[in-house]
Scaffold this active site. Structure first.
Site, mmCIF file in Angstrom:
data_model
loop_
_atom_site.group_PDB
_atom_site.id
_atom_site.type_symbol
_atom_site.label_atom_id
_atom_site.label_comp_id
_atom_site.label_asym_id
_atom_site.label_seq_id
_atom_site.Cartn_x
_atom_site.Cartn_y
_atom_site.Cartn_z
ATOM 1 N N CYS A 65 0.764 -1.033 -0.027
ATOM 2 C CA CYS A 65 -0.024 0.043 -0.035
ATOM 3 C C CYS A 65 0.886 1.287 0.131
ATOM 4 O O CYS A 65 1.952 1.279 0.797
ATOM 5 C CB CYS A 65 -0.862 0.005 1.279
ATOM 6 S SG CYS A 65 -2.041 1.336 1.455
ATOM 7 N N HIS A 102 -10.411 1.294 1.588
ATOM 8 C CA HIS A 102 -9.600 2.679 1.659
ATOM 9 C C HIS A 102 -10.725 3.598 2.307
ATOM 10 O O HIS A 102 -10.862 4.411 3.210
ATOM 11 C CB HIS A 102 -8.731 3.271 0.830
ATOM 12 C CG HIS A 102 -7.146 2.846 0.998
ATOM 13 N ND1 HIS A 102 -6.526 2.776 2.144
ATOM 14 C CD2 HIS A 102 -6.294 2.361 -0.046
ATOM 15 C CE1 HIS A 102 -5.232 2.407 1.793
ATOM 16 N NE2 HIS A 102 -5.283 2.126 0.641
ATOM 17 N N HIS A 155 -9.122 -2.965 -3.311
ATOM 18 C CA HIS A 155 -8.328 -2.330 -2.252
ATOM 19 C C HIS A 155 -8.681 -0.861 -2.086
ATOM 20 O O HIS A 155 -8.516 -0.392 -1.013
ATOM 21 C CB HIS A 155 -7.023 -2.527 -2.777
ATOM 22 C CG HIS A 155 -5.865 -1.932 -2.257
ATOM 23 N ND1 HIS A 155 -4.927 -2.591 -1.340
ATOM 24 C CD2 HIS A 155 -5.490 -0.590 -1.914
ATOM 25 C CE1 HIS A 155 -3.902 -1.690 -0.803
ATOM 26 N NE2 HIS A 155 -4.362 -0.502 -1.146
ATOM 27 N N GLU A 156 -8.770 -0.260 -3.134
ATOM 28 C CA GLU A 156 -9.265 1.221 -2.935
ATOM 29 C C GLU A 156 -10.535 1.597 -2.425
ATOM 30 O O GLU A 156 -10.620 2.345 -1.478
ATOM 31 C CB GLU A 156 -9.240 1.975 -4.290
ATOM 32 C CG GLU A 156 -7.922 1.593 -5.190
ATOM 33 C CD GLU A 156 -6.668 2.031 -4.527
ATOM 34 O OE1 GLU A 156 -5.625 1.309 -4.775
ATOM 35 O OE2 GLU A 156 -6.553 2.798 -3.685
HETATM 36 C C1 LIG Z 1 2.210 -1.791 -12.326
HETATM 37 O O1 LIG Z 1 2.045 -2.226 -11.085
HETATM 38 C C2 LIG Z 1 1.802 -3.605 -10.579
HETATM 39 C C3 LIG Z 1 1.882 -4.668 -11.605
HETATM 40 C C4 LIG Z 1 1.537 -5.886 -11.120
HETATM 41 C C5 LIG Z 1 1.223 -6.100 -9.605
HETATM 42 C C6 LIG Z 1 1.226 -4.927 -8.658
HETATM 43 C C7 LIG Z 1 1.853 -3.721 -9.289
HETATM 44 N N1 LIG Z 1 1.746 -2.748 -8.567
HETATM 45 C C8 LIG Z 1 1.267 -2.798 -7.086
HETATM 46 O O2 LIG Z 1 0.741 -3.506 -6.714
HETATM 47 N N2 LIG Z 1 1.554 -1.520 -6.674
HETATM 48 C C9 LIG Z 1 1.122 -1.069 -5.356
HETATM 49 C C10 LIG Z 1 0.072 -0.045 -5.236
HETATM 50 O O3 LIG Z 1 0.163 1.082 -6.225
HETATM 51 N N3 LIG Z 1 -1.057 -0.233 -4.552
HETATM 52 C C11 LIG Z 1 -2.055 1.003 -4.719
HETATM 53 C C12 LIG Z 1 -2.322 1.457 -3.165
HETATM 54 O O4 LIG Z 1 -1.904 1.386 -2.139
HETATM 55 N N4 LIG Z 1 -3.499 2.005 -3.030
HETATM 56 O O5 LIG Z 1 -4.248 2.658 -2.246
HETATM 57 C C13 LIG Z 1 -1.496 -1.526 -3.727
HETATM 58 C C14 LIG Z 1 -1.844 -2.519 -4.766
HETATM 59 C C15 LIG Z 1 -2.279 -3.748 -3.870
HETATM 60 C C16 LIG Z 1 -3.319 -4.567 -4.539
HETATM 61 C C17 LIG Z 1 -4.164 -3.535 -5.253
HETATM 62 C C18 LIG Z 1 -3.412 -2.098 -5.347
HETATM 63 C C19 LIG Z 1 2.345 -0.714 -4.442
HETATM 64 C C20 LIG Z 1 1.874 -0.244 -2.975
HETATM 65 C C21 LIG Z 1 3.130 -1.751 -4.487
HETATM 66 C C22 LIG Z 1 3.031 0.681 -5.054
HETATM 67 ZN ZN LIG Z 2 -3.489 1.342 -0.346
#
Ligand SMILES: COc1ccccc1NC(=O)N[C@H](C(=O)N(CC(=O)NO)CC1CCCC1)C(C)(C)C
Ligand SMILES: [Zn+2]
Length: 183
Positions: free
Chosen positions: A110, A157, A153-154
């Site tokens: 996250c 939040h 996930h969003e």
């Molecule tokens: C291109 O990037 C990818 C491709 C394939 C698999 C995973 C990812 N990227 C991510 O999961 N990215 C995560 C993300 O943006 N979030 C968003 C967040 O914290 N929103 O509040 C967490 C993710 C976990 C599951 C869904 C969103 C972070 C916290 C690791 C930066």
């Molecule tokens: Zn998050």
């Protein structure tokens, strides 16, 4: 331009609050939501991410930038840099979902949580949501795979739920019966 300093980190009260419905889609709300999308777009651009030290994000919820508003942005490019998902959603609501569950095999992270927390986060495999877009139109969205996981996930939040709340305390790395890993 939103950077990492604008992202609220756990533990922060706003991350544990149920965010307020957006009653009026005014200019300020639209520009705030656009800046959230811009953060995600910038964070997936190598030069900009490097220049501003942005953590590459695929989704962002308003409480994460200190806004008590039920709105979120999702922006996912594929490895070729083509846009796969690009959404700015206001007052999103999960209307129905599959019984089947899925999970990211490497667990979740996250943008508001700096440390790595191990364990599987089980999400519904498919969801149907409704939301309002910045032009005031109602939208119905059927999502599966990565988009379904990011949206859940969003939306969590917006309800003050963090991904690690959903990790089994006793068997964090055990997939639930019938759950399929995100391919
Ligand atoms: C291109 O990037 C990818 C491709 C394939 C698999 C995973 C990812 N990227 C991510 O999961 N990215 C995560 C993300 O943006 N979030 C968003 C967040 O914290 N929103 O509040 C967490 C993710 C976990 C599951 C869904 C969103 C972070 C916290 C690791 C930066
Ligand atoms: Zn998050």
């Amino acid at each position: 331009l939103l950077t990492m300093k604008d992202i609220v980190r756990d533990p922060a009260p706003i991350l544990r609050k149920k965010a307020a419905e957006v009653s009026e889609i005014d200019e300020e709300t639209i520009s705030q939501l656009k800046s959230m999308r811009e953060y995600l777009k910038n964070s997936q651009n190598e030069e900009i991410a490097e220049k501003y030290k942005l953590r590459s994000g695929v989704g962002l919820a308003a409480p994460q930038i200190g806004l008590d508003k039920r709105m979120l942005a999702v922006y996912i490019e594929n490895t070729e840099g083509e846009v796969e998902y690009d959404y700015m959603l206001i007052n999103p609501k999960v209307k129905s979902h599959s019984v089947a569950e899925t999970y990211m095999p490497s667990g979740e992270g996250c943008l508001s949580v700096d440390e790595n927390i191990e364990g599987l986060v089980h999400r519904y495999k498919r969801i149907r949501i409704t939301a309002t877009t910045i032009d005031g139109k109602q939208l119905e969205l059927k999502a599966k795979g990565m988009l379904a996981v990011v949206l859940q996930h969003e939306i969590d939040h917006l309800d003050g739920i963090m991904f690690y709340d959903r990790i089994d305390k006793d068997f964090p790395n055990d997939p639930k019966i019938g759950a399929e890993p995100l391919e």
